[in-house]
Design an enzyme around this catalytic site. Structure first.
Site, short mmCIF file in Angstrom:
data_model
loop_
_atom_site.label_atom_id
_atom_site.label_comp_id
_atom_site.label_asym_id
_atom_site.label_seq_id
_atom_site.Cartn_x
_atom_site.Cartn_y
_atom_site.Cartn_z
N LYS A 63 44.15 48.75 30.00
CA LYS A 63 43.44 50.04 29.91
C LYS A 63 44.42 51.20 30.00
O LYS A 63 44.36 52.13 29.18
CB LYS A 63 42.40 50.11 31.04
N SER A 64 45.34 51.16 30.95
CA SER A 64 46.29 52.27 31.13
C SER A 64 47.13 52.46 29.87
O SER A 64 47.36 53.59 29.41
CB SER A 64 47.23 51.98 32.30
N ARG A 100 47.18 55.63 26.93
CA ARG A 100 48.44 56.33 26.65
C ARG A 100 48.82 56.22 25.18
O ARG A 100 49.39 57.15 24.60
CB ARG A 100 49.55 55.79 27.57
N GLY A 146 38.68 58.56 34.70
CA GLY A 146 39.61 59.40 35.47
C GLY A 146 40.96 59.52 34.78
O GLY A 146 41.59 60.58 34.80
N ARG A 162 35.20 63.22 41.45
CA ARG A 162 36.58 62.77 41.68
C ARG A 162 37.52 63.97 41.78
O ARG A 162 37.46 64.88 40.97
CB ARG A 162 36.99 61.78 40.59
N SER A 169 50.11 58.58 42.98
CA SER A 169 49.13 58.48 41.89
C SER A 169 49.83 58.55 40.54
O SER A 169 50.48 59.54 40.21
CB SER A 169 48.11 59.62 42.00
N GLN A 224 48.29 58.71 37.79
CA GLN A 224 47.56 59.66 36.95
C GLN A 224 48.11 61.07 37.14
O GLN A 224 48.32 61.81 36.18
CB GLN A 224 46.06 59.62 37.28
N ASP A 254 43.78 48.70 41.94
CA ASP A 254 42.53 48.36 41.24
C ASP A 254 42.08 46.93 41.51
O ASP A 254 40.95 46.56 41.17
CB ASP A 254 42.70 48.57 39.73
N ARG A 273 35.25 52.62 46.99
CA ARG A 273 35.39 51.15 46.93
C ARG A 273 35.57 50.50 48.28
O ARG A 273 35.36 49.29 48.40
CB ARG A 273 36.52 50.76 45.96
C1 S3P Z 1 45.74 54.58 36.41
C2 S3P Z 1 46.24 54.82 37.66
C3 S3P Z 1 45.55 54.45 38.91
C4 S3P Z 1 44.45 53.42 38.66
C5 S3P Z 1 43.61 53.77 37.46
C6 S3P Z 1 44.47 53.85 36.21
C7 S3P Z 1 46.52 55.02 35.24
O1 S3P Z 1 44.99 55.60 39.48
O2 S3P Z 1 43.63 53.31 39.80
O3 S3P Z 1 42.62 52.77 37.25
O4 S3P Z 1 46.24 54.56 34.11
O5 S3P Z 1 47.43 55.84 35.42
P1 S3P Z 1 45.87 56.55 40.46
O6 S3P Z 1 47.18 56.68 39.82
O7 S3P Z 1 45.17 57.87 40.56
O8 S3P Z 1 45.90 55.82 41.76
#
Ligand code: S3P
Length: 426
Positions: free
Chosen positions: A21-22, A26, A93, A121, A167, A169, A315, A346
């Site tokens: 997914k990540s 991207r 998110g 969030r 984080s 993200q 996760d 969670r």
């Molecule tokens: C993600 C980073 C994680 C993860 C999310 C995906 C990403 O969040 O929990 O499911 O793709 O960068 P955080 O970086 O906010 O912890």
């Protein structure tokens, strides 16, 4: 939709999990900002990643599906156009945080929103560094930013920023803003977080270097479209790693899974618990390590999980909690307060749902304590519309006595649309 799950043992099978997914998010975002075509193989067709596609289409990017590939016709670093509609990130998110870093530097204004979960969030963590760079983000409450909000693009300047929470993200939002900023941007991470942004951007021509916990982002004039092969998502594979360990007389082979070291905490923890798990056939695709994971029935022991391991398995904690219910002794999960601000709280949702199976599990301020070893009993478990809770409770149901029903079970479409098909075929 409700999903019924019954107990299974003697599982011997090979599984290919959907794309990461990540990395899928991207590939669309960075492909949009690159010059030329980005061809993506193994893209995750989950709802979150489809939200990213829809947002970038609204920003003027041509994104097409051609048989099993996604083609992004990038327009270069300065090619995005003002959206005519609100950008809706749905439940994602990652889309909201990362796109904010890009939109902060555009010569136009954007409105962003998402579903009920996304509106709870925290966005301050992204707004604070972006505002320091010169960005303007405006929500209903200036002190506490939540979606929906507006970003007015500005010329940005590089900053040195220490992340208050580990984080990926937030780190990625700052890195993306740095692509447009005047001068160097330096980011200091309290703990290493997933580094897919750094790997893919460098693959496309960026200049991002890491020394210790410090990341140096130097501006470049252009990114270049590339072929991206998306590895299988280790976070999706995690459900089957736990099934392989806790179902009786079973062997599962998981093919082509991403094993980037910033993500493999689940493998390390299962090994520490006595899991019979190994990685084979390792190789590298577009800078990301992949391998096959073989897992066999194991007698698990409790363990302690915390500190710098947390970002490497954040996760996977819901399904690790399920594994801990089947392990002898006590498992302590600490330093995981970030779980409270995921798609659901969670810590609370995992503990309350596993209690329904009869688990001996206690919520703590920064995690949970699980006394394992007693059999679980099938029950009706709520997903709380959180994909990872639905799948973790399905794993518990698969190894519990009797019948389990998962309510609002369709939320797995966020990250793993064929999850129940694979589960039913085991
Ligand atoms: C993600 C980073 C994680 C993860 C999310 C995906 C990403 O969040 O929990 O499911 O793709 O960068 P955080 O970086 O906010 O912890």
């Amino acid at each position: 939709m409700n999903q019924i799950i019954t107990q299974k043992n003697n599982i011997h099978t090979t599984i290919t999990v959907p794309g990461d997914k990540s990395i899928s998010h991207r590939s669309i975002m960075f492909g949009a900002l690159a010059k030329g075509t980005t061809e993506i193989e193994g893209f995750l067709m989950g709802e979150d990643c489809l939200s990213t596609i829809s947002c970038f289409q609204k920003l003027g990017i041509d994104i097409q599906q051609q048989s099993d590939k996604i083609i992004v016709h990038g327009k270069g670093l300065h090619g995005l156009t003002a959206p005519l509609e609100t950008l809706d990130v749905g439940n994602s998110g990652t889309t909201l945080r990362l796109i904010s870093g890009i939109l902060a530097a555009q010569p136009f204004c954007s409105h962003l929103t998402g579903d009920a979960s996304i509106q709870k969030r925290p966005m301050n963590r992204v707004a604070a560094p972006l505002r320091q760079m010169g960005a303007v983000l405006k929500g209903n409450d200036h002190e506490n930013l939540f979606a929906p909000f507006t970003i007015e693009g500005r010329r940005l300047n590089g900053i040195t920023y220490t992340l208050p929470v580990a984080s990926a993200q937030v780190k990625s939002a700052i890195i993306l803003a740095s692509l447009f900023a005047e001068g160097q941007t330096v980011i200091i991470e309290p703990e290493a977080t997933r580094n897919h942004t750094e790997i893919m951007l460098n693959h496309m021509g960026a200049d991002i270097k890491k020394m210790g916990n410090t990341i140096y982002c130097n501006p470049v004039s252009q990114l270049y479209g590339k072929k991206i092969i998306v590895p299988g998502d280790i976070s999706s594979a995690a459900y089957f790693m736990v099934i392989g360990c806790i179902c009786k007389n079973s062997t599962l082979l998981l093919k082509n899974v991403g094993i980037n070291e910033t993500r493999t905490g689940i493998i390390d923890v299962l090994k520490a618990m006595g899991g019979n798990i190994a990685v084979q056939n390792q190789s590298t695709v577009n800078g990301e390590k992949i391998g096959d994971i073989i897992v066999k029935t194991s007698s698990l022991q409790g363990t302690v999980i915390g500190g710098k391991d947390i970002p490497r398995l954040i996760d996977e904690i819901p399904v690790i909690a399920v594994a801990a219910c089947f392990a002898k002794g006590t498992t302590v999960i600490k330093d995981a307060q970030e779980l409270k601000v995921k798609e659901s709280n969670r810590i609370h949702t995992v503990v309350s749902e596993l209690k329904k199976f009869g688990a001996n599990i206690t919520e703590t301020e920064d995690g949970m304590i699980i006394k394992g070893g007693n059999p679980l009993q099938g029950c009706t478990a709520e997903s709380h519309q959180d994909h990872r809770i639905a799948m973790s409770m399905a794993v518990a149901g698969l190894c519990a006595y009797g019948k389990t029903m998962i309510t609002d079970a369709e939320c797995v479409n966020i990250s793993f649309p064929n999850f129940y098909d694979i589960l039913n075929n085991l």
